[in-house]
Design a protein around this motif. Structure first.
Motif, short mmCIF file in Angstrom:
data_model
loop_
_atom_site.label_atom_id
_atom_site.label_comp_id
_atom_site.label_asym_id
_atom_site.label_seq_id
_atom_site.Cartn_x
_atom_site.Cartn_y
_atom_site.Cartn_z
N GLN A 1 -19.00 15.77 -12.62
CA GLN A 1 -19.39 16.50 -11.41
C GLN A 1 -18.32 16.31 -10.34
OE1 GLN A 1 -22.07 18.51 -10.93
NE2 GLN A 1 -22.66 18.23 -13.09
N ALA A 2 -18.05 17.35 -9.59
CA ALA A 2 -17.00 17.29 -8.56
C ALA A 2 -17.30 16.24 -7.51
CB ALA A 2 -16.85 18.66 -7.90
N THR A 3 -18.58 16.00 -7.25
CA THR A 3 -18.97 15.05 -6.20
C THR A 3 -19.14 13.63 -6.72
OG1 THR A 3 -21.29 15.63 -6.57
CG2 THR A 3 -20.11 16.85 -4.84
N MET A 4 -18.86 13.40 -7.99
CA MET A 4 -19.06 12.08 -8.58
C MET A 4 -18.07 11.07 -8.01
SD MET A 4 -18.94 11.06 -12.65
CE MET A 4 -20.32 12.13 -13.06
N ASP A 5 -18.54 9.86 -7.76
CA ASP A 5 -17.67 8.78 -7.30
C ASP A 5 -16.68 8.44 -8.41
OD1 ASP A 5 -17.14 5.63 -7.10
OD2 ASP A 5 -17.57 6.40 -5.09
N PRO B 1 -13.33 18.16 -18.10
CA PRO B 1 -13.43 19.22 -17.08
C PRO B 1 -14.32 18.76 -15.93
CG PRO B 1 -13.91 20.06 -19.29
CD PRO B 1 -13.91 18.58 -19.39
N VAL B 2 -14.07 19.34 -14.76
CA VAL B 2 -14.88 19.06 -13.57
C VAL B 2 -15.65 20.32 -13.23
CG1 VAL B 2 -14.84 18.37 -11.16
CG2 VAL B 2 -13.16 17.42 -12.75
N VAL C 1 -14.33 12.63 -7.35
CA VAL C 1 -13.57 13.30 -8.39
C VAL C 1 -12.78 14.48 -7.84
CG1 VAL C 1 -13.83 14.78 -10.44
CG2 VAL C 1 -15.02 12.59 -10.34
N ASP C 2 -13.38 15.28 -6.96
CA ASP C 2 -12.69 16.47 -6.49
C ASP C 2 -11.49 16.16 -5.59
OD1 ASP C 2 -14.10 15.58 -4.31
OD2 ASP C 2 -15.28 17.40 -4.01
#
Length: 210
Positions: free
Chosen positions: A68-72, A89-90, A141-142
């Motif tokens: 997930q893009a918001t994952m720490d 992939p994100v 992650v993003d």
């Protein structure tokens, strides 16, 4: 695009050519040199044809592990380590692929250039009297992902995927649907496996090629 693949046949010498010509029933009105040249071109075209017939949907791994893009980043690193993969992939909140995160993205954030060996990381940690991964704390992650993601559809053929790997210098290619939602992923290993299956097709017990 097949020029990015090594389609050169295994080395054959003059004795191989003479023996092959002897195996052909009847008189062969061709020189050994011409025979060898024809074989080389025929081999290349055969492999190109077989690879063109293999689509991404046939060789991809599915389902694909996504971040997930918001994952720490701490959770992302744990996720990759748990699944024993070096990148993924994100996706955004709508499950659309927006980027890719790999080891080199983590290394770049840590101040190292990819590829970096494990001993190089240890050396940096010891010389800096601390863990250089501390720079990854409290980031998402993003913030480090490679974006926009290089993606492809399920109908892309194997030699086109090989060309993308070579031209874009990537190790994995997310396969998505028309809404950019992940269907699977093709790695360099998957591509090599597909290439080998073209060269050495498996046969069933009745002799038919699988």
């Amino acid at each position: 695009m097949a020029q990015h693949l090594n389609l050169t046949p295994p080395p054959i010498d003059d004795d191989d050519i003479y023996r092959a010509m002897q195996d052909i029933q009847g008189y062969v009105d061709i020189s050994p040199a011409d025979f060898k040249e024809i074989f080389t071109f025929a081999y290349r075209h055969a492999v190109e044809r077989l690879l063109a017939a293999r689509r991404a949907a046939e060789i991809m791994h599915s389902p694909v592990h996504c971040l997930q893009a918001t994952m720490d980043l701490k959770d992302a690193a744990t996720f990759l380590a748990t699944h024993r993969i070096s990148g993924a992939p994100v996706v955004d909140g709508d499950n659309r692929v927006i980027g890719v995160v790999s080891e080199k993205d983590f290394l770049r954030r840590m101040g190292l250039k990819a590829p970096a060996s494990f001993m190089e990381i240890i050396s940096r940690c010891l010389n800096h009297r601390g863990c250089i991964a501390v720079n990854l704390h409290n980031h998402r992650v993003d913030e480090i992902m490679s974006a926009p993601a290089i993606i492809a559809g399920p109908t892309l053929c194997s030699h086109e995927i090989a060309a993308i790997f070579a031209e874009r210098n990537i190790n994995r290619l997310p396969i998505v649907d028309e809404q950019r939602r992940p269907l699977g992923i093709v790695s360099r290993t998957d591509l090599v496996t597909a290439f080998c299956s073209c060269l050495y097709p498996q046969r069933r017990s009745d002799g038919h090629i699988l």
